[in-house]
Design a protein around this motif. Structure first.
Motif, PDB file in Angstrom:
ATOM      1  N   GLU A  77       0.832  -1.204   0.000  1.00  0.00           N
ATOM      2  CA  GLU A  77       0.000   0.000   0.000  1.00  0.00           C
ATOM      3  C   GLU A  77       0.868   1.255   0.000  1.00  0.00           C
ATOM      4  N   ALA A  78       1.921   1.258   0.798  1.00  0.00           N
ATOM      5  CA  ALA A  78       2.814   2.421   0.854  1.00  0.00           C
ATOM      6  C   ALA A  78       3.500   2.652  -0.491  1.00  0.00           C
ATOM      7  N   LEU A  79       3.675   1.573  -1.240  1.00  0.00           N
ATOM      8  CA  LEU A  79       4.345   1.676  -2.544  1.00  0.00           C
ATOM      9  C   LEU A  79       3.358   1.518  -3.700  1.00  0.00           C
ATOM     10  N   ARG A  80       2.085   1.706  -3.406  1.00  0.00           N
ATOM     11  CA  ARG A  80       1.019   1.467  -4.387  1.00  0.00           C
ATOM     12  C   ARG A  80       1.271   2.151  -5.718  1.00  0.00           C
ATOM     13  N   GLU A  81       1.694   3.409  -5.680  1.00  0.00           N
ATOM     14  CA  GLU A  81       1.861   4.180  -6.915  1.00  0.00           C
ATOM     15  C   GLU A  81       3.275   4.113  -7.477  1.00  0.00           C
ATOM     16  N   HIS A  82       4.093   3.242  -6.926  1.00  0.00           N
ATOM     17  CA  HIS A  82       5.499   3.182  -7.337  1.00  0.00           C
ATOM     18  C   HIS A  82       5.885   1.739  -7.639  1.00  0.00           C
ATOM     19  N   ALA A  83       5.354   1.229  -8.732  1.00  0.00           N
ATOM     20  CA  ALA A  83       5.551  -0.182  -9.068  1.00  0.00           C
ATOM     21  C   ALA A  83       7.027  -0.537  -9.215  1.00  0.00           C
ATOM     22  N   GLY A  84       7.833   0.360  -9.780  1.00  0.00           N
ATOM     23  CA  GLY A  84       9.257   0.069  -9.959  1.00  0.00           C
ATOM     24  C   GLY A  84       9.980  -0.083  -8.630  1.00  0.00           C
ATOM     25  N   LEU A  85       9.651   0.790  -7.673  1.00  0.00           N
ATOM     26  CA  LEU A  85      10.279   0.697  -6.354  1.00  0.00           C
ATOM     27  C   LEU A  85       9.787  -0.532  -5.599  1.00  0.00           C
ATOM     28  N   ARG A  86       8.518  -0.868  -5.755  1.00  0.00           N
ATOM     29  CA  ARG A  86       7.979  -2.070  -5.124  1.00  0.00           C
ATOM     30  C   ARG A  86       8.682  -3.306  -5.676  1.00  0.00           C
ATOM     31  N   ARG A  87       8.903  -3.315  -6.979  1.00  0.00           N
ATOM     32  CA  ARG A  87       9.598  -4.447  -7.616  1.00  0.00           C
ATOM     33  C   ARG A  87      11.029  -4.561  -7.086  1.00  0.00           C
ATOM     34  N   MET A  88      11.709  -3.415  -6.947  1.00  0.00           N
ATOM     35  CA  MET A  88      13.072  -3.444  -6.407  1.00  0.00           C
ATOM     36  C   MET A  88      13.078  -3.989  -4.981  1.00  0.00           C
ATOM     37  N   ARG A  89      12.133  -3.512  -4.161  1.00  0.00           N
ATOM     38  CA  ARG A  89      12.039  -4.007  -2.777  1.00  0.00           C
ATOM     39  C   ARG A  89      11.818  -5.517  -2.768  1.00  0.00           C
ATOM     40  N   ASP A  90      10.894  -5.997  -3.595  1.00  0.00           N
ATOM     41  CA  ASP A  90      10.571  -7.420  -3.626  1.00  0.00           C
ATOM     42  C   ASP A  90      11.750  -8.256  -4.102  1.00  0.00           C
ATOM     43  N   LEU A  91      12.487  -7.740  -5.082  1.00  0.00           N
ATOM     44  CA  LEU A  91      13.653  -8.478  -5.577  1.00  0.00           C
ATOM     45  C   LEU A  91      14.736  -8.575  -4.507  1.00  0.00           C
ATOM     46  N   LEU A  92      14.984  -7.479  -3.806  1.00  0.00           N
ATOM     47  CA  LEU A  92      15.980  -7.528  -2.738  1.00  0.00           C
ATOM     48  C   LEU A  92      15.558  -8.496  -1.639  1.00  0.00           C
ATOM     49  N   LYS A  93      14.303  -8.414  -1.234  1.00  0.00           N
ATOM     50  CA  LYS A  93      13.809  -9.290  -0.174  1.00  0.00           C
ATOM     51  C   LYS A  93      13.966 -10.752  -0.584  1.00  0.00           C
ATOM     52  N   ALA A  94      13.556 -11.091  -1.783  1.00  0.00           N
ATOM     53  CA  ALA A  94      13.670 -12.473  -2.264  1.00  0.00           C
ATOM     54  C   ALA A  94      15.131 -12.907  -2.339  1.00  0.00           C
ATOM     55  N   THR A  95      15.977 -12.004  -2.746  1.00  0.00           N
ATOM     56  CA  THR A  95      17.407 -12.313  -2.840  1.00  0.00           C
ATOM     57  C   THR A  95      17.974 -12.670  -1.475  1.00  0.00           C
ATOM     58  N   PHE A  96      17.662 -11.849  -0.480  1.00  0.00           N
ATOM     59  CA  PHE A  96      18.176 -12.104   0.865  1.00  0.00           C
ATOM     60  C   PHE A  96      17.550 -13.363   1.462  1.00  0.00           C
ATOM     61  N   GLU A  97      16.271 -13.609   1.185  1.00  0.00           N
ATOM     62  CA  GLU A  97      15.617 -14.812   1.692  1.00  0.00           C
ATOM     63  C   GLU A  97      16.238 -16.073   1.112  1.00  0.00           C
ATOM     64  N   ARG A  98      16.773 -16.002  -0.098  1.00  0.00           N
ATOM     65  CA  ARG A  98      17.463 -17.142  -0.715  1.00  0.00           C
ATOM     66  C   ARG A  98      18.887 -17.296  -0.190  1.00  0.00           C
ATOM     67  N   GLY A  99      19.333 -16.345   0.637  1.00  0.00           N
ATOM     68  CA  GLY A  99      20.673 -16.435   1.208  1.00  0.00           C
ATOM     69  C   GLY A  99      21.772 -15.900   0.306  1.00  0.00           C
ATOM     70  N   LEU A 100      21.401 -15.211  -0.756  1.00  0.00           N
ATOM     71  CA  LEU A 100      22.399 -14.666  -1.671  1.00  0.00           C
ATOM     72  C   LEU A 100      22.949 -13.348  -1.132  1.00  0.00           C
ATOM     73  N   ASP A 101      24.231 -13.190  -1.203  1.00  0.00           N
ATOM     74  CA  ASP A 101      24.905 -11.945  -0.836  1.00  0.00           C
ATOM     75  C   ASP A 101      25.363 -11.306  -2.148  1.00  0.00           C
ATOM     76  N   PRO A 102      24.543 -10.426  -2.744  1.00  0.00           N
ATOM     77  CA  PRO A 102      24.876  -9.903  -4.068  1.00  0.00           C
ATOM     78  C   PRO A 102      26.244  -9.242  -4.152  1.00  0.00           C
TER      79      PRO A 102
END
Length: 188
Positions: A77-102
């Motif tokens: 909801e906080a990122l409702r109007e910012h799809a690109g930023l929401r996508r970046m947040r989701d990608l980082l979260k998924a990356t860290f959840e997989r244990g990857l250290d980019p």
């Protein structure tokens, strides 16, 4: 003719803000990060400056310091109007959840390819307005500590010992954790 040892050799270098793959909507993987470094190495670059920290936010690694990675803790909801930023947040979260250290992957690949690497931090990179979007970009820690800012301004006050110590700790964390050749500290 100057002696060879007195000639300054400037490496061919590349600057990567560290978020390019996320901005394109690509989920970070070890192979994908290796391809980024390989592209620079294959083009003849001998130095890579790679962004890891902007203000109090981190990109590409999980810090133990107060602050957060980009977009952490912000709802859809906080990122409702910012799809690109929401996508970046989701990608980082998924990356860290997989244990990857980019950033660790980037550093290891640079080492393997003979490319020197600098970690870039931007300690003064804050957005001056007070919109919801800026709260995501600047991070919660920034807003939780207005006393750390220059009065009437949006930048950190480096005259305060707590602010200096925070960024010294951030620098030390990077140097302790990663085999980098140095830092690029961009105060612009």
């Amino acid at each position: 003719n100057a002696p060879a040892e007195s000639v300054l050799v400037c490496p061919r270098h590349a600057l990567n803000d560290g978020a390019d793959y996320m901005g394109r909507g690509l989920a970070p993987s070890a192979e994908g990060l290796h391809r980024v470094v390989d592209g620079y190495a294959d083009a003849g670059h001998t130095l890579l400056i790679y962004g890891v920290r902007s203000g109090v936010l981190t990109f590409n690694y999980r810090s133990k310091l107060p602050g957060e990675y980009f977009g952490e803790g912000y709802s859809d909801e906080a990122l409702r109007e910012h799809a690109g930023l929401r996508r970046m947040r989701d990608l980082l979260k998924a990356t860290f959840e997989r244990g990857l250290d980019p950033f660790g992957e980037v550093v290891a690949r640079a080492r393997a390819r003979g490319v020197r690497i600098l970690a870039q931090i931007r300690p003064m990179n804050f957005n001056p307005s007070k919109t919801d979007l800026d709260r995501v970009v600047n991070g919660r820690f920034y807003y939780e500590h207005p006393e750390y800012r220059i009065p009437g301004h949006f930048n950190w006050d480096y005259g305060r010992p707590q602010v200096r110590q925070y960024f010294l700790d951030a620098i030390q964390e990077i140097l302790d954790r990663y085999d980098v050749d140095g830092l690029d500290i961009d105060f612009t």
